[in-house]
Design a protein around this motif. Structure first.
Motif, PDB file in Angstrom:
ATOM      1  N   GLY A 136      -6.118   9.981  -7.449  1.00  0.00           N
ATOM      2  CA  GLY A 136      -5.344  10.276  -6.313  1.00  0.00           C
ATOM      3  C   GLY A 136      -4.588   9.061  -5.854  1.00  0.00           C
ATOM      4  N   ASP A 137      -3.595   9.574  -5.379  1.00  0.00           N
ATOM      5  CA  ASP A 137      -2.620   8.334  -4.688  1.00  0.00           C
ATOM      6  C   ASP A 137      -3.127   7.241  -3.643  1.00  0.00           C
ATOM      7  OD1 ASP A 137      -0.569   9.445  -6.073  1.00  0.00           O
ATOM      8  OD2 ASP A 137       0.080  10.623  -4.336  1.00  0.00           O
ATOM      9  N   ASP A 138      -4.230   7.621  -2.858  1.00  0.00           N
ATOM     10  CA  ASP A 138      -4.939   6.808  -1.955  1.00  0.00           C
ATOM     11  C   ASP A 138      -5.732   5.878  -2.858  1.00  0.00           C
ATOM     12  OD1 ASP A 138      -3.995   8.208  -0.030  1.00  0.00           O
ATOM     13  OD2 ASP A 138      -5.962   9.386   0.334  1.00  0.00           O
ATOM     14  N   GLU A 139      -6.360   6.282  -3.918  1.00  0.00           N
ATOM     15  CA  GLU A 139      -7.140   5.302  -4.756  1.00  0.00           C
ATOM     16  C   GLU A 139      -5.980   4.224  -5.505  1.00  0.00           C
ATOM     17  OE1 GLU A 139     -10.554   4.813  -5.644  1.00  0.00           O
ATOM     18  OE2 GLU A 139     -10.802   5.983  -3.896  1.00  0.00           O
ATOM     19  N   ILE A 140      -5.117   4.604  -5.967  1.00  0.00           N
ATOM     20  CA  ILE A 140      -3.916   3.510  -6.392  1.00  0.00           C
ATOM     21  C   ILE A 140      -3.641   2.826  -5.524  1.00  0.00           C
ATOM     22  CG2 ILE A 140      -1.710   3.604  -7.479  1.00  0.00           C
ATOM     23  CD1 ILE A 140      -2.411   6.191  -9.023  1.00  0.00           C
ATOM     24  N   ALA A 141      -3.245   3.149  -4.306  1.00  0.00           N
ATOM     25  CA  ALA A 141      -2.670   2.279  -3.020  1.00  0.00           C
ATOM     26  C   ALA A 141      -3.752   1.212  -2.848  1.00  0.00           C
ATOM     27  CB  ALA A 141      -2.584   3.194  -2.002  1.00  0.00           C
ATOM     28  N   ARG A 142      -5.105   1.774  -3.074  1.00  0.00           N
ATOM     29  CA  ARG A 142      -5.946   0.873  -2.508  1.00  0.00           C
ATOM     30  C   ARG A 142      -6.214  -0.075  -3.671  1.00  0.00           C
ATOM     31  NH1 ARG A 142     -10.558  -0.103  -4.285  1.00  0.00           N
ATOM     32  NH2 ARG A 142     -10.812   1.862  -5.815  1.00  0.00           N
ATOM     33  N   ALA A 143      -6.272   0.223  -5.072  1.00  0.00           N
ATOM     34  CA  ALA A 143      -6.313  -0.721  -6.025  1.00  0.00           C
ATOM     35  C   ALA A 143      -5.220  -1.543  -6.023  1.00  0.00           C
ATOM     36  CB  ALA A 143      -6.304   0.064  -7.317  1.00  0.00           C
ATOM     37  N   GLU A 144      -3.834  -1.040  -5.799  1.00  0.00           N
ATOM     38  CA  GLU A 144      -2.610  -2.030  -5.773  1.00  0.00           C
ATOM     39  C   GLU A 144      -2.914  -2.937  -4.644  1.00  0.00           C
ATOM     40  OE1 GLU A 144       0.538   0.451  -5.167  1.00  0.00           O
ATOM     41  OE2 GLU A 144       0.698   0.898  -7.365  1.00  0.00           O
ATOM     42  N   LYS A 145      -3.528  -2.514  -3.437  1.00  0.00           N
ATOM     43  CA  LYS A 145      -3.581  -3.540  -2.282  1.00  0.00           C
ATOM     44  C   LYS A 145      -4.597  -4.923  -2.909  1.00  0.00           C
ATOM     45  CE  LYS A 145      -4.232  -3.323   2.572  1.00  0.00           C
ATOM     46  NZ  LYS A 145      -4.734  -2.580   3.799  1.00  0.00           N
ATOM     47  N   GLU A 146      -5.937  -4.271  -3.459  1.00  0.00           N
ATOM     48  CA  GLU A 146      -6.835  -5.119  -3.772  1.00  0.00           C
ATOM     49  C   GLU A 146      -6.370  -6.189  -4.973  1.00  0.00           C
ATOM     50  OE1 GLU A 146     -10.982  -4.594  -6.248  1.00  0.00           O
ATOM     51  OE2 GLU A 146     -10.542  -2.995  -4.433  1.00  0.00           O
ATOM     52  N   LEU A 147      -5.386  -5.614  -6.007  1.00  0.00           N
ATOM     53  CA  LEU A 147      -4.688  -6.602  -6.988  1.00  0.00           C
ATOM     54  C   LEU A 147      -3.983  -7.526  -6.397  1.00  0.00           C
ATOM     55  CD1 LEU A 147      -4.126  -6.857 -10.074  1.00  0.00           C
ATOM     56  CD2 LEU A 147      -2.258  -5.313  -9.833  1.00  0.00           C
ATOM     57  N   GLU A 148      -3.083  -7.264  -5.285  1.00  0.00           N
ATOM     58  CA  GLU A 148      -2.348  -8.271  -4.544  1.00  0.00           C
ATOM     59  C   GLU A 148      -3.226  -9.266  -3.977  1.00  0.00           C
ATOM     60  OE1 GLU A 148       0.870  -8.676  -4.797  1.00  0.00           O
ATOM     61  OE2 GLU A 148       0.796  -6.967  -5.994  1.00  0.00           O
ATOM     62  N   GLN A 149      -4.483  -8.737  -3.348  1.00  0.00           N
ATOM     63  CA  GLN A 149      -5.349  -9.769  -2.636  1.00  0.00           C
ATOM     64  C   GLN A 149      -5.943 -10.506  -3.817  1.00  0.00           C
ATOM     65  OE1 GLN A 149      -5.886 -10.103   0.443  1.00  0.00           O
ATOM     66  NE2 GLN A 149      -7.186 -11.631   0.306  1.00  0.00           N
ATOM     67  N   ILE A 150      -6.481 -10.388  -5.006  1.00  0.00           N
ATOM     68  CA  ILE A 150      -6.976 -10.858  -6.227  1.00  0.00           C
ATOM     69  C   ILE A 150      -5.904 -11.948  -6.583  1.00  0.00           C
ATOM     70  CG2 ILE A 150      -7.692 -11.032  -8.486  1.00  0.00           C
ATOM     71  CD1 ILE A 150      -9.304  -8.364  -7.593  1.00  0.00           C
ATOM     72  N   THR A 151      -4.520 -11.485  -6.867  1.00  0.00           N
ATOM     73  CA  THR A 151      -3.439 -12.425  -7.160  1.00  0.00           C
ATOM     74  C   THR A 151      -3.187 -13.427  -6.187  1.00  0.00           C
ATOM     75  OG1 THR A 151      -2.290 -10.418  -8.255  1.00  0.00           O
ATOM     76  CG2 THR A 151      -1.027 -12.269  -7.763  1.00  0.00           C
ATOM     77  N   LYS A 152      -3.197 -13.122  -4.929  1.00  0.00           N
ATOM     78  CA  LYS A 152      -3.038 -14.305  -4.105  1.00  0.00           C
ATOM     79  C   LYS A 152      -4.099 -15.246  -3.980  1.00  0.00           C
ATOM     80  CE  LYS A 152      -2.413 -14.822   1.121  1.00  0.00           C
ATOM     81  NZ  LYS A 152      -2.702 -14.397   2.218  1.00  0.00           N
TER      82      LYS A 152
END
Length: 172
Positions: A136-152
């Motif tokens: 689902g798009d919500d799961e992808i959006a959540r994963a992208e947000k989490e990925l940005e946090q880990i990258t930061k």
């Protein structure tokens, strides 16, 4: 990303802060019987004083090869001396100009680590894009947000290590 931080910290250790440290020789290869061999595998290290490092080769016939490798290492800037048994290295006192050069080198290494982290992020984003339709798009959006946090957090880890090394280099 964690590996990129660890590699950056290891790279930082190979830059001298005026004190003798066996980590400075961590990546130094010695031409030993025609094969490039890490110095750490050919000798033991002792630090009798803050700016003196004693290298004792396991095989005394490698003494000249070890000395040659140290002289030819451009990033060390030291001149070894040997007494037929050991290689003694006295780290020179760093000038202000040399310290600034080392800071530039460390900043370059930090930027390389940041680029590596961003490459991992880019690959992860590509992998997430491939999941479109399966998840689902919500799961992808959540994963992208989490990925940005880990990258930061990872980039902040590199910046923190850089700040510590910079302070160490500029300390007189």
């Amino acid at each position: 990303m964690t590996q990129s931080i660890e590699v950056a910290k290891d790279d930082f250790q190979t830059v001298s802060a005026g004190r003798a440290n066996p980590a400075l020789f961590q990546r130094l290869n010695v031409e030993y019987y025609g094969t490039p061999t890490p110095l750490m595998q050919l000798a033991s290290f002792q630090q009798p004083e803050a700016r003196v490092l004693v290298i004792t080769p396991f095989d005394k016939s490698a003494l000249k090869d070890i000395e040659r490798a140290i002289v030819n290492a451009p990033h060390l800037g030291v001149t070894p001396s040997n007494d037929g048994q050991i290689v003694r290295i006295t780290m020179p006192e760093l000038t202000a100009e040399r310290r600034k050069d080392y800071v530039k080198i460390v900043k370059d290494k930090a930027e390389q680590a940041r680029v590596a982290i961003r490459n991992v992020r880019r690959q992860a984003m590509t992998d997430l894009d491939k999941l479109t339709g399966e998840v689902g798009d919500d799961e992808i959006a959540r994963a992208e947000k989490e990925l940005e946090q880990i990258t930061k957090q990872s980039i902040e880890g590199v910046d923190e290590a850089l700040k510590k090394k910079e302070a160490e280099l500029l300390e007189v």
